[in-house]
Write an enzyme that holds these catalytic residues in place. Structure first.
Site, PDB file in Angstrom:
ATOM      1  N   GLY A  41       0.813  -1.217   0.000  1.00 15.10           N
ATOM      2  CA  GLY A  41       0.000   0.000   0.000  1.00 15.10           C
ATOM      3  C   GLY A  41       0.846   1.268   0.000  1.00 15.10           C
ATOM      4  O   GLY A  41       1.748   1.410   0.821  1.00 15.10           O
TER       5      GLY A  41
ATOM      6  N   ASN B 220      -1.625  -0.511  -4.935  1.00 18.01           N
ATOM      7  CA  ASN B 220      -2.571  -0.430  -3.825  1.00 18.01           C
ATOM      8  C   ASN B 220      -2.375   0.932  -3.169  1.00 18.01           C
ATOM      9  O   ASN B 220      -1.252   1.316  -2.839  1.00 18.01           O
ATOM     10  CB  ASN B 220      -2.257  -1.585  -2.853  1.00 18.01           C
TER      11      ASN B 220
ATOM     12  N   ASN C 281      -7.429   0.575  -0.990  1.00 14.18           N
ATOM     13  CA  ASN C 281      -7.598  -0.022   0.334  1.00 14.18           C
ATOM     14  C   ASN C 281      -8.462   0.911   1.187  1.00 14.18           C
ATOM     15  O   ASN C 281      -8.002   1.961   1.614  1.00 14.18           O
ATOM     16  CB  ASN C 281      -6.213  -0.228   0.969  1.00 14.18           C
TER      17      ASN C 281
ATOM     18  N   CYS D 186      -8.809   1.796   6.001  1.00 14.55           N
ATOM     19  CA  CYS D 186      -7.919   2.763   6.627  1.00 14.55           C
ATOM     20  C   CYS D 186      -8.736   3.745   7.465  1.00 14.55           C
ATOM     21  O   CYS D 186      -9.858   4.080   7.083  1.00 14.55           O
ATOM     22  CB  CYS D 186      -7.234   3.507   5.484  1.00 14.55           C
TER      23      CYS D 186
HETATM   24  C1  LIG Z   1       2.116  -8.177   6.774  1.00 10.20           C
HETATM   25  C2  LIG Z   1       0.877  -7.782   6.011  1.00 10.20           C
HETATM   26  C3  LIG Z   1       0.817  -6.524   5.420  1.00 10.20           C
HETATM   27  C4  LIG Z   1      -0.322  -6.128   4.685  1.00 10.20           C
HETATM   28  N1  LIG Z   1      -0.363  -4.888   4.104  1.00 10.20           N
HETATM   29  C5  LIG Z   1      -1.454  -4.530   3.358  1.00 10.20           C
HETATM   30  C6  LIG Z   1      -1.483  -3.278   2.668  1.00 10.20           C
HETATM   31  O1  LIG Z   1      -0.525  -2.493   2.688  1.00 10.20           O
HETATM   32  N2  LIG Z   1      -2.601  -2.963   1.965  1.00 10.20           N
HETATM   33  C7  LIG Z   1      -3.684  -3.823   1.887  1.00 10.20           C
HETATM   34  O2  LIG Z   1      -4.677  -3.493   1.217  1.00 10.20           O
HETATM   35  N3  LIG Z   1      -3.653  -5.035   2.492  1.00 10.20           N
HETATM   36  C8  LIG Z   1      -2.586  -5.394   3.226  1.00 10.20           C
HETATM   37  N4  LIG Z   1      -2.551  -6.630   3.843  1.00 10.20           N
HETATM   38  C9  LIG Z   1      -3.701  -7.559   3.699  1.00 10.20           C
HETATM   39  C10 LIG Z   1      -3.419  -8.628   2.629  1.00 10.20           C
HETATM   40  O3  LIG Z   1      -3.193  -8.047   1.363  1.00 10.20           O
HETATM   41  C11 LIG Z   1      -4.589  -9.639   2.540  1.00 10.20           C
HETATM   42  O4  LIG Z   1      -5.773  -8.951   2.195  1.00 10.20           O
HETATM   43  C12 LIG Z   1      -4.818 -10.382   3.850  1.00 10.20           C
HETATM   44  O5  LIG Z   1      -3.587 -10.705   4.462  1.00 10.20           O
HETATM   45  C13 LIG Z   1      -5.628 -11.665   3.663  1.00 10.20           C
HETATM   46  O6  LIG Z   1      -4.991 -12.568   2.768  1.00 10.20           O
HETATM   47  P1  LIG Z   1      -4.042 -13.783   3.269  1.00 10.20           P
HETATM   48  O7  LIG Z   1      -4.797 -14.541   4.312  1.00 10.20           O
HETATM   49  O8  LIG Z   1      -3.784 -14.586   2.037  1.00 10.20           O
HETATM   50  O9  LIG Z   1      -2.811 -13.162   3.818  1.00 10.20           O
HETATM   51  C14 LIG Z   1      -1.429  -7.033   4.574  1.00 10.20           C
HETATM   52  C15 LIG Z   1      -1.335  -8.307   5.163  1.00 10.20           C
HETATM   53  C16 LIG Z   1      -0.216  -8.698   5.863  1.00 10.20           C
HETATM   54  C17 LIG Z   1      -0.163 -10.065   6.477  1.00 10.20           C
END
Ligand SMILES: Cc1cc2nc3c(=O)[nH]c(=O)nc-3n(C[C@H](O)[C@H](O)[C@H](O)COP(=O)(O)O)c2cc1C
Length: 311
Positions: A50, A103, A131, A134
């Site tokens: 992001g 993002n 996203n 926020c």
């Molecule tokens: C360490 C970490 C950082 C993340 N940073 C963002 C982000 O910057 N922007 C966003 O929209 N989602 C962010 N997410 C959410 C993920 O993109 C995803 O939607 C969420 O982890 C669920 O998918 P998963 O279970 O496959 O990880 C982050 C997730 C994790 C674990």
């Protein structure tokens, strides 16, 4: 005998992808960090960490904790900021064939619009993922994504400010995610992606303190897959725009479940931390599944669950 070569290409509104396997934001850096481990050219798309208008250092540590079948993170959206992304990351990403999706997030609607304007017409940016999980500073820190009106206004402003396809990434921390999905669809989103992390916490019983300095964090990984799958199913049956499934996908079987439920593409997140090649393994598994079942086009199995089931 000639092996069937399935067509894995998909469309997310105006955005065409060579296959439906993408990375999820925040779990794959800016893509470049994985260059030596993964042939980035093979991915459907890379969704980068992001990006905000200014660089952000994020929350103090500890900001990650492991939980049964998942993890909690409170990174706090640390990122290099728009300027450094455009100068240092994007030129390197342009060398790859794979579509790059940026993002974006802000704390005011104007910040989303400013980011979208700054990325308008920029070569190498295939689409924006917005996203909305926020905090909205104007509304006492309540996330944009839990309010249909705020989600719609962000979407509308981003659409007005860009010529790129707009994917709105939904928060699962709501009572009925279909209401938010319909609101952003009406406001002009080309697609929705879901789910972002589920809010949670963990406590250390020795110190009797929260394990995360931020107290709460976002739960991700296999633990959230059934929740994500249900929400994808619900949303796919509530809107006419494409749905991107995210949440706990670790192997090709998980990805296929999301396709059958109605997802047009998937994003792989936490699995990348366990297996940096998870995306390519999933792609390979999907290809073999199509070969074994005689599926010529991956879209043939998408949304095959139908909409008649009671949800
Ligand atoms: C360490 C970490 C950082 C993340 N940073 C963002 C982000 O910057 N922007 C966003 O929209 N989602 C962010 N997410 C959410 C993920 O993109 C995803 O939607 C969420 O982890 C669920 O998918 P998963 O279970 O496959 O990880 C982050 C997730 C994790 C674990």
């Amino acid at each position: 005998m000639n092996q069937l070569t399935p067509d894995l290409s998909v469309k997310l509104g105006p955005l065409e992808l060579q296959n439906p396997v993408m990375t999820s934001s925040g779990t794959f850096g800016y893509g470049l960090e994985f260059d030596e481990l993964v042939d980035l050219n093979l991915l459907g798309a890379i969704v980068v960490k992001g990006i905000s208008l200014k660089p952000m250092t994020g929350n103090p540590p500890p900001r990650i904790v492991e939980t049964p079948c998942g993890m909690l993170n409170a990174i706090g959206l640390a990122n290099v900021g728009l300027e450094a992304f455009l100068k240092e990351k994007l030129p390197k990403l342009r060398k790859f064939r794979t579509k790059v999706i940026v993002n974006i997030y802000g704390h005011h609607i104007d910040e989303y619009a400013e980011l979208a304007s700054a990325l308008k017409g920029v070569d190498g940016v295939a689409a924006l993922e917005v996203n909305v999980s926020c905090p909205n500073v104007e509304q006492g820190g309540m996330a944009f994504g839990v309010d249909p009106d705020a989600s719609a206004r962000v979407t509308e402003q981003v659409r007005k400010s860009t010529d790129k396809p707009v994917i709105v990434k939904l928060s699962p921390n709501v009572t009925d995610i279909r209401i938010i999905a319909k609101a952003v669809e009406s406001a002009g989103a080309h697609a929705v992606s879901l789910i972002n992390t589920l809010t949670g916490m963990a406590i250390d019983i020795e110190t009797r303190k929260p394990k995360l300095a931020n107290i709460r964090g976002g739960l991700s990984g296999p633990a959230i897959k059934p929740v994500a799958l249900h929400m994808v199913y619900q949303v796919a049956n509530a809107v006419d725009i494409p749905v991107v499934g995210i949440g706990g996908i670790v192997d090709y079987r998980d990805a296929l479940e999301f396709f059958i439920a109605g997802a047009r593409a998937v994003e792989i997140g936490t699995a990348n931390f366990v297996n940096p090649r998870a995306t390519l393994d999933i792609l390979e598994g999907i290809t073999e599944y199509c070969q074994q079942k005689g599926i010529h086009h991956i879209t043939d199995i998408m949304a095959t669950l139908g909409s008649n089931l009671h949800i």
